[in-house]
Structures are given as C-alpha cells and as structure tokens.
Scaffold this motif. Structure first.
Motif, PDB file in Angstrom:
ATOM      1  N   TYR A 178       2.162   2.066  -3.140  1.00 58.41           N
ATOM      2  CA  TYR A 178       0.935   1.585  -4.691  1.00 58.41           C
ATOM      3  C   TYR A 178       1.696   3.688  -4.060  1.00 58.41           C
ATOM      4  O   TYR A 178       1.315   4.783  -5.079  1.00 58.41           O
ATOM      5  CB  TYR A 178       0.737   1.787  -3.691  1.00 58.41           C
ATOM      6  N   HIS A 179       1.213   3.875  -3.331  1.00 58.83           N
ATOM      7  CA  HIS A 179       0.907   5.265  -2.666  1.00 58.83           C
ATOM      8  C   HIS A 179       2.433   6.518  -3.107  1.00 58.83           C
ATOM      9  O   HIS A 179       1.947   7.115  -3.701  1.00 58.83           O
ATOM     10  CB  HIS A 179       0.632   5.845  -1.016  1.00 58.83           C
ATOM     11  N   ARG A 180       3.497   6.180  -2.858  1.00 54.02           N
ATOM     12  CA  ARG A 180       4.602   6.607  -3.123  1.00 54.02           C
ATOM     13  C   ARG A 180       4.753   6.384  -4.002  1.00 54.02           C
ATOM     14  O   ARG A 180       5.284   7.435  -5.029  1.00 54.02           O
ATOM     15  CB  ARG A 180       6.253   6.170  -2.699  1.00 54.02           C
TER      16      ARG A 180
ATOM     17  N   LYS B 184       0.784  -1.245  -0.104  1.00 55.71           N
ATOM     18  CA  LYS B 184      -0.266   0.119  -0.472  1.00 55.71           C
ATOM     19  C   LYS B 184       0.553   0.852  -0.475  1.00 55.71           C
ATOM     20  O   LYS B 184       0.819   2.453  -0.826  1.00 55.71           O
ATOM     21  CB  LYS B 184      -0.797  -0.146   1.376  1.00 55.71           C
ATOM     22  N   GLU B 185       2.187   1.381   1.076  1.00 52.64           N
ATOM     23  CA  GLU B 185       2.879   2.272   0.534  1.00 52.64           C
ATOM     24  C   GLU B 185       4.017   2.528  -0.205  1.00 52.64           C
ATOM     25  O   GLU B 185       3.703   4.109  -0.887  1.00 52.64           O
ATOM     26  CB  GLU B 185       3.731   1.962   2.025  1.00 52.64           C
TER      27      GLU B 185
ATOM     28  N   GLU C  39      -2.687   0.931 -11.448  1.00 48.22           N
ATOM     29  CA  GLU C  39      -3.832   0.682 -11.167  1.00 48.22           C
ATOM     30  C   GLU C  39      -5.083  -0.240 -11.101  1.00 48.22           C
ATOM     31  O   GLU C  39      -5.271  -0.773 -10.417  1.00 48.22           O
ATOM     32  CB  GLU C  39      -4.739   2.517 -10.836  1.00 48.22           C
TER      33      GLU C  39
ATOM     34  N   TYR D 139      -3.100  -3.368  -9.681  1.00 50.09           N
ATOM     35  CA  TYR D 139      -2.823  -3.213  -8.362  1.00 50.09           C
ATOM     36  C   TYR D 139      -5.282  -3.170  -7.398  1.00 50.09           C
ATOM     37  O   TYR D 139      -4.974  -4.519  -6.670  1.00 50.09           O
ATOM     38  CB  TYR D 139      -3.480  -1.193  -7.542  1.00 50.09           C
TER      39      TYR D 139
ATOM     40  N   HIS E  71       2.139   6.776  -6.949  1.00 56.41           N
ATOM     41  CA  HIS E  71       1.908   7.645  -7.378  1.00 56.41           C
ATOM     42  C   HIS E  71       2.268   9.195  -7.123  1.00 56.41           C
ATOM     43  O   HIS E  71       1.841   9.968  -7.663  1.00 56.41           O
ATOM     44  CB  HIS E  71      -0.108   7.365  -6.940  1.00 56.41           C
ATOM     45  N   ASN E  72       2.320   9.004  -5.489  1.00 60.70           N
ATOM     46  CA  ASN E  72       2.809  10.242  -5.639  1.00 60.70           C
ATOM     47  C   ASN E  72       3.978  10.971  -6.224  1.00 60.70           C
ATOM     48  O   ASN E  72       4.108  11.722  -6.759  1.00 60.70           O
ATOM     49  CB  ASN E  72       3.012  10.760  -4.034  1.00 60.70           C
TER      50      ASN E  72
ATOM     51  N   GLN F 126       0.150   9.479 -17.471  1.00 59.63           N
ATOM     52  CA  GLN F 126      -1.173   9.504 -16.450  1.00 59.63           C
ATOM     53  C   GLN F 126      -1.539   7.897 -16.871  1.00 59.63           C
ATOM     54  O   GLN F 126      -2.060   7.173 -15.944  1.00 59.63           O
ATOM     55  CB  GLN F 126      -1.766  10.703 -16.599  1.00 59.63           C
TER      56      GLN F 126
ATOM     57  N   SER G 264      -0.186   4.955 -15.307  1.00 58.12           N
ATOM     58  CA  SER G 264      -0.567   4.750 -14.209  1.00 58.12           C
ATOM     59  C   SER G 264      -1.651   4.442 -14.029  1.00 58.12           C
ATOM     60  O   SER G 264      -1.834   4.332 -13.030  1.00 58.12           O
ATOM     61  CB  SER G 264      -0.532   6.791 -13.042  1.00 58.12           C
TER      62      SER G 264
END
Lengths: 135, 326
Positions: B140-142, B137-138, B185, B188, B144-145, B178, B181
């Motif tokens: 994934y978050h990183r 999760k982390e 997703e 994911y 995308h950020n 984009q 990305s």
C-alpha cells in the motif's frame, strides 16, 4: 490547537523533509509556484532537525518514513518543541502510524499522491484565519 | 495460555484437563458446566483453547463455540463428544472447529495430541496472517509513493510543454490518478477489500473536490447507505469524479458561488445518483454531451458497469442522473 504558521503575508518559509528527490522536487515546485520560499530540504530526520535548529522556518512538511534512524514523527516532535507547525505528507495508510502522527498535532495530513491544491488548502487555511483575526 | 473445558460431567472434565495439560504444562485452566460458569470464565480471561462437549444440558457445543469465538476469534477449538459419527464430525469442522475427537478411555491421549496439533496450526496461520498484513501495508505504502512519483514526473513533463491546452490535459491526468488513488484507499480502509460503503466514498470524494476548488461552492449530500463491489465502485467513483470536477470547473467559473447537491437513493434493484448544480450552465458545463475526454470517460465507464447516464438542463441549473443495477 496545533501551532500555526507565523507568516501572515501568505509567503511561508518552508522546510521540506522527503527522502525521494523526485517527490521533494515536486513539493518544492508546487510551493515556489504558490509564492512560498523553500528554506531547506532534507532527506533524513537528523538533517531536518539541524535545519529546524538553524534556519528560520514557518512550517515543516514531513514525510513519515525517512532515510536514517529518525522518522517524520520524530521530526514533528522536534518541530513542535520549537513552536514550528508541521504537515504530514505520507504514503502510509496504516492506522497505527496515522494515530502516532496525529498525536503530534499537525496542521494537516496529506495522503500521497496529493494535489497542489490539497497542499495549498492546508497551508492557506491557518493563514486566512490569522488574517481574519488581524494578527 | 488459557484453556477452557466445557462439559457437564466433572469426571470427564478432570480426565480431559489432566490429558491436555501434559501437552501444555504451563497453561491456566478454567471449566464451565453451565452458562453462569461459562460467562464468568469468559469474563475472567478470553481462552486461547476451547475443548467442549456437543450435548450439554444447558446448550450445545456449537453455541459455546460461537460465544467463545465472539470473545476471542483466534481461539483454537476442539469438540470432544460421546455422540460420534461422521455426519457430526463434518458438521463440527464446517462450523469452524479445528478438530473433533470422540470420547473414550483410550481417546484422552488423542485429545491432547489433537489440541496440540490444532493449537500449533492456528499459531502458524496467525503468523502467516500477520506477515500478510505487513506485506499488504508495505505494498500500500509503495503503491501510493509510486503514484506520487508518477504525479511528480507528470508535473516535470508539464513544465516542458509549451501548449497551454496540453498542459491542462496533463494536469487533468494527474487529478484522475489522484482520484483513483483516493478510491483505492477507501478499499484499504474498509473491512472487506472487495466491497465498500459507497455513500462514504462519495461523501469524501465530493467534499474533497469542492474544498480543492476553493470552497466557493456549497455542497449538500443526501446519501443512502449502500455497498458496492470493487469492480463496480472504482469505475463508478471515477465517473462521479469526472462529473463533479466538470461541474465545478464549468458551472461555477471564476470563483462564482453556488450549490452542488448530491443524492444517492436505492430503488428497486437499482442505485440512483443525482448530481445537481445551480450554476451557470454555459455550453461547456456538466450537462453537455460534449466531446471532451471527461464526458467520453463517463460514457465508457457507464457502459462498463451497465449504468444509464442522463443530463437535464433547465433555468435553475443542470442535473446529472446515474442509475445502475445492484
């Protein structure tokens, strides 16, 4: 039905809540290029709520993970309580986080990385609807 | 903690329960000696530990295993059987049992220790799995950020460039990032990170692109369900992104309305995608085998995944066909 931006001439006063300055700068640039006004930017939930209380804001754009003890979801609840609509812009794809965010009744949900067109589509939709209803 | 014992012999059940409870003193116990009792026990509470015989009058230990795992996939399972041989032991382990103990008077202590060891091992694996989920999760978050920061940097750079053509190229690059990305997703969200339902991916991709273009183009999708491996789906998705973006840009310029149709069908060992527009079809549009970067990307990505791409232009519009082996 979520709260909707009150400004009908297309120019919205926006609160940008994002703790990465580079991303905040991008959002500000996109908004200003589209003719909107950035009322304030905030990197923490606490600061964001201060702006919600003090400034005239039509819509709040909220990252979910923020510096400090409050999250974007907390800010969303504060915005909701004041009748200010909000949009989430987040890098999180976690379904649990997303469900909590959805429960606050956002105008929209943008997944990072997002395009200027994606943001404008969310901000323009309700404004168009209001115009159609002659508000 | 809830332990389920399945055995036809009530004496064996009693002895097994007594032995195992020495290891799990606070555990609740349920027993089953036929299908009705088994279903009732499962209905009452999903077991955390299953101890089952292999030969049962009404079923066998493998079927009991399957039924219990359907209720609690994390249940720890030990086979306790009198019909012991190596072949069966291997079969039990391969089926998914955590351990296998042959019945016998001196084996009750061994059963208790086997259940304890299997339970502890299972707990450890679950902790690892949960940690892995958190890390994922982390990450994934990183990811995308960070991609958002790349897009932000691209836009800042775009502002410093004077040439309109170069600025457009940079903006297109942002859109490609984009698209990549968004494809990421999809994996994911899918149950299996290695495969994805390509119909869902195409549907969301097309709807998003049409919406972002301003909504003046009507979209119709007729997409047969098909799964695709990640190493094929990502290049395939990028190709489709280029083709649809190109069609929206050139076939429907200046907000011109029209229709874009997308059809995905499975043929013999092939997957056929057709993208048809009824737009202007000017010489810059989707059909041309032009020298633009978008079309070059389509050709190179098609080569990579063994797909054939063809274009057909007629009076009513342009059709792009992609056919790839499955």
């Amino acid at each position: 039905m979520p709260d909707q931006p009150s400004n009908v001439n297309g120019r919205l006063r926006v609160l940008v809540v994002e703790d990465e300055w580079l991303v905040a700068d991008y959002i500000v640039d996109v908004l200003e290029e589209a003719g909107h006004e950035v009322a304030a930017t905030a990197a923490t939930g606490e600061k964001a709520i201060e702006h919600l209380e003090q400034d005239a804001i039509d819509v709040a754009l909220l990252d979910i993970k923020l510096k400090g003890s409050l999250s974007g979801i907390d800010v969303a609840q504060a915005a909701r309580a004041r009748g200010i609509p909000h949009v989430f812009i987040t890098g999180s794809g976690d379904p649990t986080t997303r469900a909590s965010a959805e429960a606050t009744g956002p105008l929209g949900f943008l997944q990072k990385p997002f395009s200027p067109e994606g943001l404008m589509a969310i901000l323009a939709g309700p404004t168009r609807q209001e115009k159609a209803h002659g508000n | 903690m809830h332990i389920l014992f399945v055995d036809d012999d009530p004496d064996i059940r009693t002895l097994a329960i007594r032995a195992v409870l020495q290891e799990f003193q606070d555990a609740a116990v349920n027993q089953a000696s036929d299908l009705v009792f088994l279903e009732r026990a499962l209905h009452e509470r999903a077991p955390d530990i299953l101890v089952t015989d292999l030969d049962l009058r009404w079923t066998d230990g493998f079927a009991v295993f399957d039924r219990v795992k359907a209720v609690n996939p994390h249940c720890c399972t030990v086979m306790f059987t009198g019909t012991g041989n190596e072949e069966l032991a291997v079969k039990a382990i391969r089926h998914g049992f955590d351990d296998y103990v042959v019945k016998g008077t001196h084996q009750l202590r061994r059963l208790a220790m086997a259940v304890r060891a299997a339970h502890d091992r299972n707990q450890e694996l679950r902790r690892h799995s949960e940690n892995r989920e958190l890390v994922l999760k982390e990450l994934y978050h990183r990811l995308h950020n960070n991609l958002q920061m790349v897009i932000s940097l691209l836009r800042m750079t775009e502002k410093t460039i004077e040439s309109e053509r170069d600025r457009v190229q940079l903006a297109d690059l942002g859109r490609r990032i984009q698209a990549l990305s968004a494809l990421q997703e999809e994996f994911y969200r899918s149950d299996d990170f290695r495969r994805v339902n390509v119909a869902g991916v195409l549907d969301r991709l097309a709807r998003n692109l049409v919406k972002l273009a301003g909504g003046h183009v009507a979209l119709s999708c007729d997409l047969e369900q098909a799964e695709m491996q990640v190493d094929v789906a990502v290049p395939f998705g990028l190709m489709v992104n280029e083709i649809i973006t190109n069609a929206l840009k050139h076939a429907f310029p200046d907000g011109r309305s029209g229709r874009l149709s997308i059809r995905l069908a499975r043929a013999q060992e092939r997957l056929d995608l057709t993208i048809t527009d009824d737009g202007a079809g000017d010489p810059g549009c989707m059909g041309r085998e032009g020298s633009g970067l978008g079309m070059r990307l389509v050709r190179r990505l098609a080569d990579q995944i063994g797909a054939e791409v063809s274009y057909e232009r007629n009076a009513t519009g342009t059709t792009c066909r992609i056919s790839l082996p499955t």
